[in-house]
Design a protein around this motif. Structure first.
Motif, short mmCIF file in Angstrom:
data_model
loop_
_atom_site.label_atom_id
_atom_site.label_comp_id
_atom_site.label_asym_id
_atom_site.label_seq_id
_atom_site.Cartn_x
_atom_site.Cartn_y
_atom_site.Cartn_z
N SER A 2 -11.08 10.10 9.71
CA SER A 2 -11.81 11.01 8.84
C SER A 2 -13.17 10.43 8.53
CB SER A 2 -11.02 11.22 7.55
OG SER A 2 -11.08 10.07 6.74
N VAL A 3 -14.12 11.31 8.28
CA VAL A 3 -15.47 10.87 7.92
C VAL A 3 -15.42 10.08 6.63
CG1 VAL A 3 -17.77 11.67 7.25
CG2 VAL A 3 -16.55 12.81 9.11
N LEU A 4 -14.59 10.53 5.68
CA LEU A 4 -14.46 9.83 4.40
C LEU A 4 -13.95 8.41 4.63
CD1 LEU A 4 -14.39 9.68 1.31
CD2 LEU A 4 -12.09 10.71 1.39
N GLY A 5 -12.92 8.27 5.47
CA GLY A 5 -12.35 6.94 5.72
C GLY A 5 -13.34 5.98 6.32
N LEU B 225 -11.87 -0.56 0.47
CA LEU B 225 -11.08 -0.96 1.64
C LEU B 225 -9.67 -0.40 1.57
CD1 LEU B 225 -10.87 -2.57 4.25
CD2 LEU B 225 -10.22 -4.57 2.89
N ASN B 226 -9.02 -0.51 0.39
CA ASN B 226 -7.66 0.03 0.24
C ASN B 226 -7.64 1.55 0.49
OD1 ASN B 226 -6.77 -2.51 -0.46
ND2 ASN B 226 -6.77 -2.11 -2.66
N TRP B 227 -8.64 2.23 -0.04
CA TRP B 227 -8.73 3.69 0.11
C TRP B 227 -9.04 4.05 1.56
CZ3 TRP B 227 -12.57 7.10 -3.23
CH2 TRP B 227 -12.25 8.45 -3.03
N GLY B 228 -10.00 3.31 2.15
CA GLY B 228 -10.39 3.59 3.53
C GLY B 228 -9.24 3.43 4.50
N GLU B 229 -8.38 2.43 4.25
CA GLU B 229 -7.26 2.17 5.16
C GLU B 229 -6.18 3.25 5.05
OE1 GLU B 229 -5.73 -1.77 4.93
OE2 GLU B 229 -7.50 -2.65 5.84
N ALA C 141 -16.60 6.22 6.13
CA ALA C 141 -17.63 5.96 5.12
C ALA C 141 -17.16 4.92 4.11
CB ALA C 141 -18.01 7.25 4.41
N LEU C 142 -15.90 4.99 3.71
CA LEU C 142 -15.36 4.02 2.75
C LEU C 142 -15.34 2.62 3.35
CD1 LEU C 142 -12.43 6.13 1.30
CD2 LEU C 142 -14.38 5.24 -0.02
N CYS C 143 -15.01 2.51 4.62
CA CYS C 143 -15.01 1.20 5.28
C CYS C 143 -16.42 0.64 5.39
CB CYS C 143 -14.35 1.30 6.65
SG CYS C 143 -12.57 1.60 6.58
N VAL C 144 -17.40 1.52 5.62
CA VAL C 144 -18.80 1.09 5.65
C VAL C 144 -19.22 0.59 4.27
CG1 VAL C 144 -21.19 1.86 5.92
CG2 VAL C 144 -19.47 2.56 7.58
N VAL D 92 0.81 -1.21 0.00
CA VAL D 92 0.00 0.00 0.00
C VAL D 92 0.85 1.27 0.00
CG1 VAL D 92 -0.22 0.36 2.51
CG2 VAL D 92 -2.13 0.95 0.99
N HIS D 93 2.12 1.18 0.37
CA HIS D 93 2.99 2.36 0.37
C HIS D 93 3.49 2.69 -1.04
CE1 HIS D 93 3.00 2.51 4.70
NE2 HIS D 93 3.43 1.26 4.78
N SER D 94 3.37 1.74 -1.96
CA SER D 94 3.88 1.95 -3.31
C SER D 94 2.80 1.95 -4.37
CB SER D 94 4.90 0.84 -3.65
OG SER D 94 5.94 0.80 -2.70
N TYR D 95 1.61 1.50 -4.02
CA TYR D 95 0.50 1.44 -4.98
C TYR D 95 -0.71 2.18 -4.42
CZ TYR D 95 3.04 -2.14 -7.61
OH TYR D 95 3.97 -2.81 -8.35
N SER D 96 -1.38 2.93 -5.27
CA SER D 96 -2.61 3.61 -4.88
C SER D 96 -3.72 2.58 -4.70
CB SER D 96 -3.00 4.64 -5.95
OG SER D 96 -3.24 3.98 -7.19
N PRO D 97 -4.81 2.94 -4.02
CA PRO D 97 -5.88 1.96 -3.75
C PRO D 97 -6.41 1.26 -5.01
CG PRO D 97 -6.23 3.94 -2.44
CD PRO D 97 -5.08 4.23 -3.35
N GLY D 98 -6.69 2.05 -6.06
CA GLY D 98 -7.23 1.44 -7.28
C GLY D 98 -6.23 0.58 -8.00
N ALA D 99 -4.98 1.04 -8.07
CA ALA D 99 -3.93 0.26 -8.74
C ALA D 99 -3.66 -1.04 -8.01
CB ALA D 99 -2.65 1.09 -8.84
N LEU D 100 -3.63 -0.99 -6.68
CA LEU D 100 -3.41 -2.20 -5.89
C LEU D 100 -4.54 -3.20 -6.11
CD1 LEU D 100 -1.85 -3.81 -3.78
CD2 LEU D 100 -3.04 -2.51 -2.00
N ALA D 101 -5.78 -2.69 -6.12
CA ALA D 101 -6.92 -3.58 -6.34
C ALA D 101 -6.86 -4.22 -7.72
CB ALA D 101 -8.24 -2.80 -6.18
#
Length: 305
Positions: free
Chosen positions: A158-161, A94-98, A163-166, A39-48
């Motif tokens: 954060s509220v965004l984080g 999940l990747n983005w939320g984390e 919400a993304l986990c939800v 996750v330190h080298s890949y963005s959430p979408g790219a990792l997924a």
């Protein structure tokens, strides 16, 4: 004699399903350790997308070797819904939320997923609401919450984080409920393979990010991405589908509460993160809750005469 033979077959099927579920939770727990590197080298979408592409390629090869072919038409609605929601929306959210909240908070919020699975399965799949299952899930969720609190870094959520986990938890639950009927018409391998392919198509908007980041990411991060695709995705999602086809969605959801306890142990061994007493207590509660939810009433032995 027929009754004894049927009982023996059911028992063997139950043991295989339990073994498949064990493989799933073990590999899903290991995913959290690998994600920390990638996750330190890949963005959430790219990792997924990278993870799903690796999983789809692995599953596609196995499908060709086994010559299983395309699933029946009746299985496609469930495959499509679970593919978009679980392999697509869930993994990105999940990747983005984390990245927006600490790991402990993410774990607590995402662990509402099994509760939603039990509620949706009881309502939409007519599985009912067994008292033992609900009690076990309540105990296990309490344990998962304790693990989350004890490992929280108190970075401020954060509220965004949140919400993304939800969104991730709700997508997971809806995907499982959609996947269960598909498994009546297609094999676990077919459902997982084509769900993974649909998830990859869903994540194609992140292809540019993946192409850019794979050239600059450290080798360790890329290897972890590939590991996530082959094992926690291709293998674990297939064993999940195999077990789900042979038990209820609620029981399978409850089984995933073993994951927080395993993550604690793996992080201790692999990362040197020594858990505190509260974390140990939470992990123990997770195991107790799963044991309660999976316990079956013993049937009376048939009269030998």
């Amino acid at each position: 004699m027929a009754t004894n033979t049927t009982a023996g077959t059911d028992e063997r099927t139950g043991r295989r399903a339990l073994a498949a579920a064990a493989v799933t939770v073990l590999l899903w727990a290991s995913a959290f350790v690998s994600i920390r590197s990638a996750v330190h080298s890949y963005s959430p979408g790219a990792l997924a997308l990278g993870r799903i592409l690796a999983g789809a390629l692995t599953l596609g090869v196995i499908l060709l070797v086994r010559r299983e072919g395309l699933p029946p038409r009746a299985a496609w609605p469930g495959i499509a819904v679970s593919g978009v929601l679980w392999f697509g929306v869930y993994m990105v959210a999940l990747n983005w939320g984390e990245q927006e909240v600490d790991a402990g908070t993410a774990a607590m919020v995402v662990n509402i997923g099994p509760l939603l699975i039990a509620l949706l399965g009881g309502w939409l799949l007519k599985e009912g609401f067994p008292r033992r299952l609900l009690l076990g899930m309540a105990v296990a969720f309490t344990g998962a919450a304790i693990v989350g609190i004890s490992t929280s870094e108190h970075m401020g959520s954060s509220v965004l984080g949140v919400a993304l986990c939800v969104v991730a938890a709700a997508s997971w639950a809806a995907a499982v409920v959609a996947q269960k009927p598909a498994l009546r018409h297609a094999s676990a391998l077919q459902v997982t393979t084509f769900g993974c392919v649909i998830g990859a198509v869903t994540c194609l908007p992140f292809a540019g990010q993946l192409a850019s980041q794979v050239t600059t990411a450290p080798l360790a991060a890329t290897l972890n991405l590939l590991y996530l695709g082959v094992f926690p995705t291709a293998l674990a999602f297939t064993t999940w589908a195999y077990a789900l086809a042979r038990t209820t969605a609620g029981a399978m959801g409850a089984t995933t509460y073993i994951v927080p306890a395993l993550v604690v142990l793996m992080a201790w061994v692999a990362l040197g993160e020594v858990p505190g007493p509260l974390t140990f207590a939470g992990g123990a509660l997770c195991l107790v809750g799963v044991a309660i939810s999976r316990r079956r009433k013993r049937a009376l032995a048939p009269d030998a005469t």
